[in-house]
Design a protein around this motif. Sequence first.
Motif, PDB file in Angstrom:
ATOM      1  N   LYS A  80       0.814  -1.231  -0.026  1.00  0.00           N
ATOM      2  CA  LYS A  80      -0.031  -0.001   0.277  1.00  0.00           C
ATOM      3  C   LYS A  80       0.810   1.189  -0.050  1.00  0.00           C
ATOM      4  O   LYS A  80       0.321   2.260  -0.566  1.00  0.00           O
ATOM      5  N   ASN A 110      -6.800  -2.750  -2.667  1.00  0.00           N
ATOM      6  CA  ASN A 110      -7.489  -2.375  -1.500  1.00  0.00           C
ATOM      7  C   ASN A 110      -8.553  -3.154  -1.058  1.00  0.00           C
ATOM      8  O   ASN A 110      -8.868  -3.548   0.171  1.00  0.00           O
ATOM      9  N   ASP A 113      -6.976  -6.529   0.456  1.00  0.00           N
ATOM     10  CA  ASP A 113      -6.032  -6.463   1.369  1.00  0.00           C
ATOM     11  C   ASP A 113      -4.943  -6.790   0.678  1.00  0.00           C
ATOM     12  O   ASP A 113      -3.863  -7.212   1.232  1.00  0.00           O
ATOM     13  N   TRP A 114      -4.722  -5.998  -0.542  1.00  0.00           N
ATOM     14  CA  TRP A 114      -3.294  -6.231  -1.411  1.00  0.00           C
ATOM     15  C   TRP A 114      -2.732  -7.758  -1.679  1.00  0.00           C
ATOM     16  O   TRP A 114      -1.672  -7.859  -1.653  1.00  0.00           O
ATOM     17  N   ASN A 115      -3.765  -8.709  -1.793  1.00  0.00           N
ATOM     18  CA  ASN A 115      -3.385 -10.054  -2.168  1.00  0.00           C
ATOM     19  C   ASN A 115      -3.412  -9.929  -3.636  1.00  0.00           C
ATOM     20  O   ASN A 115      -4.459  -9.989  -4.282  1.00  0.00           O
ATOM     21  N   SER A 140     -17.624  -5.127  -2.875  1.00  0.00           N
ATOM     22  CA  SER A 140     -17.899  -6.118  -1.734  1.00  0.00           C
ATOM     23  C   SER A 140     -18.906  -7.056  -2.048  1.00  0.00           C
ATOM     24  O   SER A 140     -18.492  -8.268  -1.411  1.00  0.00           O
TER      25      SER A 140
END
Length: 163
Positions: A80, A110, A113-115, A140
């Motif tokens: 990030k 984002n 979660d930056w996977n 979402s």
Amino acid sequence: MQTTPPISPVEEPPYLGLEDDVPLASTSSTFDDQIASDIAALDNLECSEDDTVRPTPLSHCSDHVSCEDLLEFSKDTKGKERGVNSDEVRIMTKIFGAKISPEQCVSILNAVDWNIHRGIKLTRLEMLLEDNHCDVSDRSGQVSALESAAWDVVKAATMLISN
């Protein structure tokens, strides 16, 4: 009547400059004994002071990289903090080309979660939904569909398109 040529004795291959050594087959010692004697013979080799190789200390090497340097580099290129200049965004833009902007990559990353693997799957899902003229604004909901489909893009797309 056919006659067979006389059988000539098999010549042994040369011992590559080791003609003084006796082949193992002609001695009564075992293989282990031969290895032990060869190793012991290495101790008797003479070498001059110039022949020894001394390792240079790392502080004198011009290509030395410390652990701290590597940790700092990994912080500089991942995640990030770097945003559009991160490795993850570069990977996604290489995969998807002009179909996705670096800013869109950051937004998608984002959401997961930056996977990077999940970000690629989410991007593919959004592209499938766009191709089928579905709403792609509920990111979402797309992540939830992917989670319930064990991150199988086709199953998640089928679930979202059928609703």
